[in-house]
Design an enzyme around this catalytic site. Structure first.
Site, short mmCIF file in Angstrom:
data_model
loop_
_atom_site.label_atom_id
_atom_site.label_comp_id
_atom_site.label_asym_id
_atom_site.label_seq_id
_atom_site.Cartn_x
_atom_site.Cartn_y
_atom_site.Cartn_z
CG HIS A 147 -8.73 -3.42 -1.84
ND1 HIS A 147 -9.69 -2.78 -2.57
CD2 HIS A 147 -8.51 -2.65 -0.74
CE1 HIS A 147 -10.03 -1.65 -1.97
NE2 HIS A 147 -9.33 -1.56 -0.84
CG PHE A 148 -9.11 -9.21 1.85
CD1 PHE A 148 -9.70 -9.57 0.65
CD2 PHE A 148 -9.78 -9.47 3.03
CE1 PHE A 148 -10.95 -10.17 0.62
CE2 PHE A 148 -11.02 -10.07 3.02
CZ PHE A 148 -11.62 -10.43 1.81
CG HIS A 149 -6.66 -2.69 3.71
ND1 HIS A 149 -6.01 -1.54 3.33
CD2 HIS A 149 -7.92 -2.56 3.20
CE1 HIS A 149 -6.81 -0.76 2.64
NE2 HIS A 149 -7.99 -1.36 2.54
CD GLN A 166 -14.91 -0.68 -1.91
OE1 GLN A 166 -16.07 -0.84 -1.54
NE2 GLN A 166 -14.35 -1.42 -2.84
CG ASP A 203 -2.06 0.95 1.14
OD1 ASP A 203 -1.81 2.16 0.90
OD2 ASP A 203 -3.22 0.53 1.29
P1 AMP Z 1 -9.82 1.15 0.49
O1 AMP Z 1 -9.98 2.48 1.14
O2 AMP Z 1 -10.16 -0.01 1.36
O3 AMP Z 1 -10.53 1.14 -0.83
O4 AMP Z 1 -8.29 0.99 0.27
C1 AMP Z 1 -7.61 1.42 -0.85
C2 AMP Z 1 -6.17 1.40 -0.48
O5 AMP Z 1 -5.42 1.51 -1.66
C3 AMP Z 1 -5.74 2.55 0.44
O6 AMP Z 1 -5.17 2.01 1.62
C4 AMP Z 1 -4.73 3.31 -0.39
O7 AMP Z 1 -3.67 3.77 0.39
C5 AMP Z 1 -4.28 2.26 -1.39
N1 AMP Z 1 -3.82 2.74 -2.67
C6 AMP Z 1 -4.38 3.68 -3.47
N2 AMP Z 1 -3.69 3.81 -4.62
C7 AMP Z 1 -2.68 2.90 -4.56
C8 AMP Z 1 -1.62 2.54 -5.44
N3 AMP Z 1 -1.45 3.12 -6.63
N4 AMP Z 1 -0.77 1.57 -5.05
C9 AMP Z 1 -0.91 0.97 -3.84
N5 AMP Z 1 -1.89 1.28 -2.96
C10 AMP Z 1 -2.76 2.23 -3.32
#
Ligand code: AMP
Length: 144
Positions: free
Chosen positions: A107-109, A101, A37
């Site tokens: 996606h999973f964190h 989101q 991330d």
């Molecule tokens: P969500 O808020 O659960 O949709 O998480 C999206 C995640 O994607 C966030 O933690 C962002 O920091 C991450 N993110 C956004 N753009 C990118 C990217 N280009 N590469 C890696 N992570 C990203």
């Protein structure tokens, strides 16, 4: 964006999957891609996404994809643990904007936690790319 809607193939994770956007890759198999991330909430914050999917969220995912996806999440989480030795791990996933989101490809964190270290804010503060690459190498080396 609510829980209902149409998958947008122009989302950032779809672009990463197609190789149109860079990512600091950690692990890849037939079913999943894991990468760092870029706005990490903690050192080693890793994302796992299904490769062959047009699900915006978990509720939309096809049952046959859920199994391999969750195995991928577990495999990467074990590698994060082995590489970084956190005291705990948060594994989370958001469905819809009101739930937090921001990217609409499922996606999973995987977020390592250490005693006494507060969690950073969600999607805030870009990481140093060299540091991310180093972390990705450490995690990747522990994939089993
Ligand atoms: P969500 O808020 O659960 O949709 O998480 C999206 C995640 O994607 C966030 O933690 C962002 O920091 C991450 N993110 C956004 N753009 C990118 C990217 N280009 N590469 C890696 N992570 C990203």
């Amino acid at each position: 964006m609510s829980l209902d809607g149409t998958y947008d193939a122009g989302n950032i994770f779809a672009k990463i999957l197609r190789g149109e956007m860079p990512a600091v890759r950690v692990y890849e198999d037939e079913h999943v891609l894991a990468f760092m991330d870029v706005f990490p909430q903690a050192k080693g914050h890793t994302l796992v996404i299904p490769k062959h999917s047009t699900a915006r969220n978990f509720l939309e995912e096809a049952p046959e994809i859920v199994g391999p996806l969750m195995l991928g999440v577990q495999r990467v989480a074990k590698a994060v643990r082995a590489a970084l030795k956190p005291d705990g791990l948060v594994i989370t996933q958001f469905n819809g904007a009101p739930a937090g989101q921001t990217v609409y490809h499922l996606h999973f964190h995987i977020i390592p936690r250490w005693e006494g270290v507060p969690l950073g804010r969600h999607a805030e503060g870009m990481a140093d790319m060299q540091e991310l690459k180093g972390l990705a190498e450490q995690i990747s080396a522990m994939i089993s």
